[in-house]
Write an enzyme that holds these catalytic residues in place. Sequence first.
Site, PDB file in Angstrom:
ATOM      1  N   HIS A 115       0.545  -1.122  -0.138  1.00 30.08           N
ATOM      2  CA  HIS A 115       0.155  -0.048   0.370  1.00 30.08           C
ATOM      3  C   HIS A 115       0.866   1.676  -0.324  1.00 30.08           C
ATOM      4  CE1 HIS A 115      -4.293   2.193   0.737  1.00 30.08           C
ATOM      5  NE2 HIS A 115      -2.587   3.101   1.830  1.00 30.08           N
ATOM      6  N   GLU A 116       1.726   1.375   0.533  1.00 30.87           N
ATOM      7  CA  GLU A 116       2.786   3.136   1.087  1.00 30.87           C
ATOM      8  C   GLU A 116       3.909   2.851  -0.321  1.00 30.87           C
ATOM      9  OE1 GLU A 116       1.898   4.721   2.648  1.00 30.87           O
ATOM     10  OE2 GLU A 116       0.884   3.527   4.374  1.00 30.87           O
ATOM     11  N   HIS A 131       1.528   4.221  -3.176  1.00 32.04           N
ATOM     12  CA  HIS A 131       1.542   6.410  -2.895  1.00 32.04           C
ATOM     13  C   HIS A 131       2.872   6.711  -3.337  1.00 32.04           C
ATOM     14  CE1 HIS A 131      -2.141   7.272  -0.618  1.00 32.04           C
ATOM     15  NE2 HIS A 131      -1.587   6.224   0.340  1.00 32.04           N
ATOM     16  N   GLU A 172      -5.183   8.124  -2.875  1.00 29.97           N
ATOM     17  CA  GLU A 172      -5.241   6.799  -2.119  1.00 29.97           C
ATOM     18  C   GLU A 172      -5.029   5.926  -3.155  1.00 29.97           C
ATOM     19  OE1 GLU A 172      -5.042   6.765   0.540  1.00 29.97           O
ATOM     20  OE2 GLU A 172      -5.946   4.695   1.763  1.00 29.97           O
TER      21      GLU A 172
END
Lengths: 507, 507
Positions: free
Chosen positions: B270-271, B274, B300
């Site tokens: 997830h990170e 980003h 997001e």
Amino acid sequence: MIKMGLKEKEQKFFDYLKKMESYEEALNLMYWDLRTGAPKNGLERRAETIGILSEEWFQMSVSDTMKEFLDELTEKHVYDNLSSVTKKALQECREEYEKNIKIPKEEYKEYVILQSKSESVWEEAKANADFNQFAPYLEKLIEFNKKFISYWGYQGHKYNTLLHLYEPGITVETLDKVFAELKKHIVPLVQQIVQSSKKIDVSFLHKPFPKEKQRKFSEYILKEIGYNFDAGRLDETVHPFEIRMNRGDVRITTKYDETDFRTAVFGTIHEAGHAIYEQNINEELEGTPLADGASMGIHESQSLFYENLIGRNYHFWKRYYNQLKTYAPNQFTGVSLNDFYRAINEVKPSLIRIEADELTYCLHIIVRYEIEKLLFEGNLDVSDLPKVWNDKYSEYLGIAPDHDGNGVLQDVHWAGGSFGYFPSYALGYMYATQLMQKMEQDLSNVEELIENGEFQQIQSWLTKHVHLYGKMKKPLEILKDATGESLNPAYFIQYLEKKYKDIYSLD
Amino acid sequence: MIKMGLKEKEQKFFDYLKKMESYEEALNLMYWDLRTGAPKNGLERRAETIGILSEEWFQMSVSDTMKEFLDELTEKHVYDNLSSVTKKALQECREEYEKNIKIPKEEYKEYVILQSKSESVWEEAKANADFNQFAPYLEKLIEFNKKFISYWGYQGHKYNTLLHLYEPGITVETLDKVFAELKKHIVPLVQQIVQSSKKIDVSFLHKPFPKEKQRKFSEYILKEIGYNFDAGRLDETVHPFEIRMNRGDVRITTKYDETDFRTAVFGTIHEAGHAIYEQNINEELEGTPLADGASMGIHESQSLFYENLIGRNYHFWKRYYNQLKTYAPNQFTGVSLNDFYRAINEVKPSLIRIEADELTYCLHIIVRYEIEKLLFEGNLDVSDLPKVWNDKYSEYLGIAPDHDGNGVLQDVHWAGGSFGYFPSYALGYMYATQLMQKMEQDLSNVEELIENGEFQQIQSWLTKHVHLYGKMKKPLEILKDATGESLNPAYFIQYLEKKYKDIYSLD
């Protein structure tokens, strides 16, 4: 200015200083981060960011606002009513102001570019062992510094102005005397040791010692000697250093050599000595430029105190040798405490300053000092430097470089324009032993404290006499107040003679 | 202004922006450092340093100099000759300027103090599950935000002004429509799943998985999917996050739960989503406020694209499941790829937003959106909030909190004064699936690429259509240019229905 106005002005001055300190904290964190693992693709932009924030700091140090503070707060009727902290802060800022304002802007810019260029050229010249490549840059750097001296002025010897940058109060007159003393005693002692039949077995030092175990042992020792991990952290870097973000955040780094645990163990103790100093500066000085070591030499006295007077002390290992063994069980089989103690104190004249042992280290410094003095007296051409360097190494250390890479080109200092810096290292040794001698008088049982791992009393003594003051006192003031006399090399000489005659069974 | 003067002015504007970005880099590094291991005794002074540098940034954003740039460079005959980057940068700065200048200084100060106080009170209230403790603060925070809206102005619904802060272009009108669609499809689907006889075995997920192994696997996966470690690093923190120092230094953090490897594995993916975004913003935008994600929602969308559309994809694990097993050999014995896939996609209505699965997540957001809208319409008293919260949870998720600690008090956002932020999370899901649908058309073999670990093509598509632009385009502009249409929740609904009906063998 009425009383109320004064307090306000004083407060504004402190707010201004705090802002400068905030830039410094940010800059120090960026410096630390670059060395502990910042990703390489970010370096270029980071360099710009550092440049922009440094410039901001610099401009604040020479701004009209700063000038106003300095002028208004030092008017006699005002100055007399200021706290001693404010007074010292004003002195510090005035010095910084004068230092920076006296150099024409354009010249300073040129110099910064020259420094940066010189460092890259030096790196290459060192790798090629080619002094001629570096010589023209060195000449220009010296010329610039001579010009700076003419702007700043000097008293006595021109080189005093450079010494003042790192060790205020120390002069050529003093150094000539103390270094002559050191040479007189150390050179023959080194010769005696080299010629002695006593050889020390150091082979076991180089057996493999896993990095992770070294790290754990280092952390253990750091806690033992009083490095506060709530106000610091230990990381790994190519070149170890200590750096302060603020009083509650003083970090150290080390490097691990799996075939020589001494690098990490003595390296961390050394950096912890620097850090314990800065962790214990008086809280009142926080947010001012006084919350810093008194000088390079006093700083070095603290790191060397911990590294050598504690860390290479027989009584220290009487307590910790068995502990060390548990971290590397096979390395020390059959090695007695005495063998171990002698091995970590082996004397061996070498070409490289940063690898030198405690006894020969100052001779490396004296070579550099004598050369710097000659250069700034105008009595030495840069082109003759390698020859003079090599001759002095032969004379003092009995060995000479086979090329300039491990000779005159070994240190980065000159490439960065730092002249007058080297003597601070030697001063650190002398300060440290002079402080120890007084501490022994005051506490009477220092060896016992070390052997019992009771470092709190030792640290309290250092904090009371050295750490607390930050830059509130000049180096020789600290020494005088702590020991009752000015710089006296006798204590260092006594220490060396006693220790090394014992280790090498001389006399 | 003559042509030459214009170029100079433009350059000065960029220098000014670069200085602001430098403060931001320093601030971000300090933020990162505080969370990755800064020693606790340094925190107090660090907070001051952060305060001082933030203030400096803020003052630059509303300074007379900034005003001059904004006015002079937007005069028509000047503006027309500017590059598109300069134009967009001016728009960004104008927005920031207007946002900050319109709030009276004293009021803003009061608000900052309120925010900070509210966060501490909220923390305590949450621990005590005592909404009444927090209610008066929440009331004040809402009042302040209502006043801000009156200063800033609004179009249509007052809440639009808050939405604009995080998701420019998104309005209540849009959200009402798309959230109604989501509810219409997701609520019955969740009910079907809850009532279905199909139960997924997830017990193996909680077997011990050593942290060090998780870290190694996470690093491996990050490299595979295209996170560039030359332009970033992975560290451990209590709350995972991604943070950008500059384009070449975009860091991520994760946390390791030894009894649930999903925290680290999906958290790092997830990170990384980003970070891959920020590592690939057009280099030309570096040093300007445009070198940032287009909006919270677009940001997001990228993290969710990687976490869910890649990381929780069957084809992804078809490739990596065997790899995962080598890092934790015993955990997955007897667990087939299908079992594994179903387990990491288990649907289970829960009370806590940040623990929600992909299907139920948006329902948590819709609850918050509906409540925020009521609050800013003035149609809901703060005192009634817990009841409304609990009713909506019952209605949409079929469960209700047993106390306010895991109900209305669970999120920090409101305590920090962030209203209008929550919808961005849901928008991220919709954007991501809408982008994926178009990517599938363009590349035709996305599943195959995932299964073959060929993420370069996927990333290139995202970079070309999303990453590159930074803030050069508004969120809906990015979506429109990339997919040919505005926000359309149908893709997300289709995706969910297809995936979860398959997993739960429905219909």
